[in-house]
Design an enzyme around this catalytic site. Structure first.
Site, mmCIF file in Angstrom:
data_model
loop_
_atom_site.group_PDB
_atom_site.id
_atom_site.type_symbol
_atom_site.label_atom_id
_atom_site.label_comp_id
_atom_site.label_asym_id
_atom_site.label_seq_id
_atom_site.Cartn_x
_atom_site.Cartn_y
_atom_site.Cartn_z
ATOM 1 N N ASN A 12 3.393 6.083 9.699
ATOM 2 C CA ASN A 12 2.295 5.406 9.009
ATOM 3 C C ASN A 12 1.063 6.277 9.189
ATOM 4 O O ASN A 12 0.445 6.269 10.257
ATOM 5 C CB ASN A 12 2.075 4.016 9.618
ATOM 6 N N GLU A 171 5.040 -4.963 15.853
ATOM 7 C CA GLU A 171 3.925 -4.133 16.311
ATOM 8 C C GLU A 171 2.912 -5.006 17.040
ATOM 9 O O GLU A 171 2.027 -5.611 16.407
ATOM 10 C CB GLU A 171 3.236 -3.475 15.108
#
Ligand code: PEP
Length: 259
Positions: A12, A171
């Site tokens: 990411n 996450e």
């Protein structure tokens, strides 16, 4: 006899990168990934303006690419939004949805994340659905409640066949960009819980890849990826350095064979 376990590592990039540095990073990642075993999937989620560049440098190789968000709409008067079919025009196959930064800074609700997941699936993208608790929520003992609700909001809108096509990334918000990863035990416990929620949706959903994200680095990746319910990682900061990202991919390779 040794058993193969598929692993997936997705970068990411967040709002980082410019043309020149992207070219060097993408070329290095493509080259390094070429030597990885077939059980390891690799992807990068780049800022949308660089999709064409990413496509031109990764097409024909084994590294997948995609974006970090998609609109909840397919087209129309939604200034600044990027629709999932537009992303597909550039050969993309992935989109992160529900990243905690979007939930926090753009006030994205669990319901909106669910709609974005639907739009991504309809366009043929694999949505990487992020869930995670804040430090306050963890300390209050509500981790399972929070991540369970975030996941359920998505699952309830999907058929079993659709749900089988998503990727889920756990996450913990307190671990993102802080250098303080969850321990492998902490991460595995939440992954096992998420796995049970996925399994409850249907047998086809039980094996959805469950990635861990939050300060994954070359030196902690292998320990995390060895956990039975951790199928790889969503990598922020370390995905911007080819050497670190590829080292994490190698950790995935090392843990894709269970003897
Ligand atoms: C992320 O933002 O998805 C992430 C995991 O970031 P980092 O690896 O930098 O903690």
């Amino acid at each position: 006899m040794s058993k193969q376990r598929a692993k997936l590592v997705i970068g990411n990039w967040k709002m980082h990168g410019r043309l020149a540095e992207n070219a060097a990073l993408l070329q290095a990642v493509a080259q390094g990934a070429a030597g990885l075993p077939a059980e390891v999937g690799v992807g990068v989620c780049v800022p949308s303006p660089y999709l064409a560049q990413t496509q031109s440098l990764l097409e024909g190789g084994r590294v997948l690419w995609g974006v970090q968000d998609v609109s909840a709409f397919t087209h129309g008067a939604y200034t600044g939004e990027v629709a999932a079919p537009m992303v597909v025009d550039f050969g993309a196959s992935l989109s992160i949805v529900g990243h905690s930064e979007r939930r926090a800074y753009h006030r994205e609700s669990a319901e909106l994340v669910a709609v974005k997941t639907q739009r991504a699936l309809e366009a043929g993208l694999t949505p990487v659905v992020c869930v995670g608790e804040t430090l306050e929520e963890r300390e209050a003992g509500s981790t399972e409640q929070v991540v369970g609700d975030q996941l359920d909001a998505v699952l309830v809108k999907l058929s079993e066949a659709e749900a089988a096509r998503i990727v889920v990334a756990y996450e913990p918000v307190w671990a993102i960009g802080t250098g303080q990863s969850a321990t492998s035990d902490q991460a595995q416990a939440v992954h096992a819980f998420l796995r049970s929620r996925l399994t409850a949706k249907g047998a086809a959903v039980a094996d959805v890849p469950l990635l861990y994200g939050g300060s994954v680095k070359p030196d902690n990746a292998e320990e995390l990826f060895r956990q039975p319910d951790i199928d790889g990682g969503l990598i922020g900061g370390a995905s911007l350095k080819a050497q670190d990202f590829l080292a994490i991919c190698k950790a995935a390779a090392a843990t894709s064979v269970v003897s």
